[in-house]
Design a protein around this motif. Structure first.
Motif, PDB file in Angstrom:
ATOM      1  N   ILE A   1       0.851  -0.821  -0.034  1.00  0.00           N
ATOM      2  CA  ILE A   1      -0.286  -0.257  -0.152  1.00  0.00           C
ATOM      3  C   ILE A   1       1.041   0.979   0.047  1.00  0.00           C
ATOM      4  N   ARG A   2       1.929   1.516   1.363  1.00  0.00           N
ATOM      5  CA  ARG A   2       2.599   2.288   1.359  1.00  0.00           C
ATOM      6  C   ARG A   2       4.014   2.570   0.200  1.00  0.00           C
ATOM      7  N   GLY A   3       4.943   1.189   0.363  1.00  0.00           N
ATOM      8  CA  GLY A   3       5.601   0.936  -0.669  1.00  0.00           C
ATOM      9  C   GLY A   3       6.576   0.629  -0.011  1.00  0.00           C
ATOM     10  N   THR A   4       6.511   0.878   1.349  1.00  0.00           N
ATOM     11  CA  THR A   4       7.852   0.642   2.206  1.00  0.00           C
ATOM     12  C   THR A   4       8.294  -0.560   2.529  1.00  0.00           C
ATOM     13  N   LEU A   5      10.071  -0.954   2.917  1.00  0.00           N
ATOM     14  CA  LEU A   5      10.372  -2.260   3.258  1.00  0.00           C
ATOM     15  C   LEU A   5      10.312  -2.336   4.753  1.00  0.00           C
TER      16      LEU A   5
ATOM     17  N   PHE B   1       4.973  -1.364  -8.569  1.00  0.00           N
ATOM     18  CA  PHE B   1       6.108  -1.092  -7.686  1.00  0.00           C
ATOM     19  C   PHE B   1       7.839  -1.243  -8.226  1.00  0.00           C
ATOM     20  N   LEU B   2       9.010  -0.470  -8.990  1.00  0.00           N
ATOM     21  CA  LEU B   2      10.215  -0.333  -9.191  1.00  0.00           C
ATOM     22  C   LEU B   2      10.973  -0.815  -8.199  1.00  0.00           C
TER      23      LEU B   2
ATOM     24  N   GLU C   1       0.816   3.490 -16.713  1.00  0.00           N
ATOM     25  CA  GLU C   1      -0.476   4.656 -18.088  1.00  0.00           C
ATOM     26  C   GLU C   1       1.068   5.161 -18.898  1.00  0.00           C
ATOM     27  N   THR C   2       1.191   5.654 -17.654  1.00  0.00           N
ATOM     28  CA  THR C   2       2.533   6.608 -18.979  1.00  0.00           C
ATOM     29  C   THR C   2       4.093   6.005 -18.980  1.00  0.00           C
ATOM     30  N   GLY C   3       4.026   4.906 -17.824  1.00  0.00           N
ATOM     31  CA  GLY C   3       5.605   3.966 -17.785  1.00  0.00           C
ATOM     32  C   GLY C   3       6.494   4.881 -16.561  1.00  0.00           C
ATOM     33  N   LEU C   4       5.590   6.449 -16.187  1.00  0.00           N
ATOM     34  CA  LEU C   4       6.661   6.987 -15.638  1.00  0.00           C
ATOM     35  C   LEU C   4       6.941   6.742 -13.956  1.00  0.00           C
ATOM     36  N   LEU C   5       8.149   6.816 -13.709  1.00  0.00           N
ATOM     37  CA  LEU C   5       8.667   6.006 -12.617  1.00  0.00           C
ATOM     38  C   LEU C   5       8.959   7.451 -11.017  1.00  0.00           C
ATOM     39  N   LYS C   6       8.131   7.100 -10.204  1.00  0.00           N
ATOM     40  CA  LYS C   6       8.185   8.478  -9.111  1.00  0.00           C
ATOM     41  C   LYS C   6       8.083   7.450  -7.645  1.00  0.00           C
ATOM     42  N   ARG C   7       9.289   8.356  -7.016  1.00  0.00           N
ATOM     43  CA  ARG C   7      10.278   7.507  -5.903  1.00  0.00           C
ATOM     44  C   ARG C   7       9.286   7.592  -4.698  1.00  0.00           C
ATOM     45  N   ILE C   8       8.779   6.503  -4.025  1.00  0.00           N
ATOM     46  CA  ILE C   8       7.923   6.994  -1.933  1.00  0.00           C
ATOM     47  C   ILE C   8       8.990   6.201  -1.555  1.00  0.00           C
ATOM     48  N   GLY C   9       8.952   6.570  -0.362  1.00  0.00           N
ATOM     49  CA  GLY C   9      10.119   6.208   0.581  1.00  0.00           C
ATOM     50  C   GLY C   9      10.601   6.721   1.092  1.00  0.00           C
ATOM     51  N   LYS C  10      12.026   6.380   1.781  1.00  0.00           N
ATOM     52  CA  LYS C  10      12.451   6.843   2.424  1.00  0.00           C
ATOM     53  C   LYS C  10      13.466   5.423   1.520  1.00  0.00           C
TER      54      LYS C  10
END
Length: 371
Positions: free
Chosen positions: A46-50, A328-329, A347-356
């Motif tokens: 959900i949040r993309g955190t590890l 996620f990547l 849809e766009t294939g672009l990436l956005k950083r999430i989390g620390k």
């Protein structure tokens, strides 16, 4: 009202359950068996955190790993002749443990890549420095049995610094698991083998024994499109990706395109390549001066169109992985020892950083698995 409340409770339980069952496996160039070499984290989908769950010592330089069901196979890199190994572990998500099963000699110096047959009964390994391909049967309990086949290669190519001899860098099964393709960075070839699963000695040189790549290109990693009709090879030395049409063990080049922008002219060091699970986009890691992920849209005929670049926010992205949902990547930066999770726009294939950022010293590889 009570019914609505119950539905909401069940909904959030389902969300929480889904957030707990995806794990991320990392290797590290630890250079010392007393230091952690293998790491397992839990991915919150959900949040993309590890969050860290397991670390393992006692193994020198786990350079690459692959996950097959509950088994985790790791190759330990060493530049000491005959010291490299392939190891088997069992991952138990219910109690968050990684149990060592056994190891075998890699059959050559500096093992760097592993693949497992879909039936879980065969493991194939590529040795880089002392260039060879080795094959092992796997028992039902995950034990790696003694090597049954080994192919050695020696010829080089035109780059006098990097191609004085053969260097196998990837071992990849075809979509139907009836062929194996190995990229030879040193000889500028993608080598092909027929794989006959029902035989005790299943690996034979294919009718088309190799596909030549551009001289000096240095083919490194290789992947198939989810539809099985196309394949893509990232070429480390030339900073390019070659698109192929694939059918019955044969590759036909249809396009060769730069993985880097016009801003960069030298020191490309392209490293890894993966398509999105929906087959709409291809991602390629660039090290060297760029340290980014090149993003391509995949056209209906398998050719590529550059749509952007995403900084990996660190130095020397050796490998990356995309989770099976395509959401996620996760990328590993070896030199800066950090890991970043990116959310992928489907849809766009672009990436956005999430989390620390996640700190893992000399992080070497990553795989994602949902249990």
């Amino acid at each position: 009202m009570k019914k609505i409340y119950l539905i909401l409770i069940l909904f959030f339980i389902c969300i929480n359950t889904n957030a707990q069952d995806t794990y991320v496996f990392f290797g590290s160039f630890n250079h010392d068996k007393t230091s952690d070499g293998i790491y397992v984290y839990q991915l919150d989908t959900i949040r993309g955190t590890l969050s860290k769950t397991i670390t393992v010592k006692g193994f020198l330089n786990p350079s690459f790993l692959t996950v097959s069901g509950k088994q985790v196979f790791v190759c330990t890199e060493s530049k000491t002749p005959n010291a490299g190994s392939v190891c088997s572990f069992e991952f138990q998500p219910h109690n968050k443990s990684l149990i060592f099963i056994n190891s075998q000699k890699s059959g050559g110096e500096n093992p760097v890549y592993l693949s497992v047959h879909k039936n879980g009964k065969w493991l194939i390994n590529g040795n880089y420095t002392q260039s060879s391909v080795s094959l092992y049967p796997i028992s039902e309990n995950g034990t790696i049995n003694q090597m049954v086949q080994k192919f050695d290669f020696s010829e080089g190519s035109i780059n006098t610094e990097r191609q004085t001899r053969s260097h196998i860098h990837a071992t990849v099964f075809s979509p139907n698991f009836d062929y194996i393709f190995t990229t030879d960075l040193g000889a500028d070839k993608i080598r092909g083998f027929k794989f006959e699963n029902d035989k005790s000695i299943p690996l034979q040189i294919a009718e088309q024994p190799f596909t030549k790549t551009t001289l000096g290109s240095g083919p490194r990693h290789f992947t198939f499109h989810p539809n099985g009709k196309f394949a893509y090879c990232v070429e480390e030395l030339s900073g390019t990706v070659n698109a192929y049409k694939y059918e019955d063990g044969k590759l036909e080049s249809i396009q060769r395109i730069n993985t880097h922008s016009e801003k960069y002219k030298v020191n490309f060091e392209s490293s890894d390549v993966h398509p999105s699970p929906d087959g709409r986009f291809l991602y390629v890691a660039n090290r060297g001066e760029e340290n980014n992920i090149a993003i391509f849209s995949i056209l209906p005929d398998g050719k590529l169109k550059t749509i952007g670049y995403q900084s990996t926010l660190g130095k020397h992205p050796r490998t990356f992985a995309i989770d099976e949902t395509g959401k996620f990547l996760i990328v590993t930066n070896v030199v800066t020892g950090n890991v970043f999770v990116f959310k992928r726009n489907s849809e766009t294939g672009l990436l956005k950083r999430i989390g620390k950022s996640l700190k893992i010293k000399n992080v070497s590889c990553v795989q994602i698995k949902k249990y």
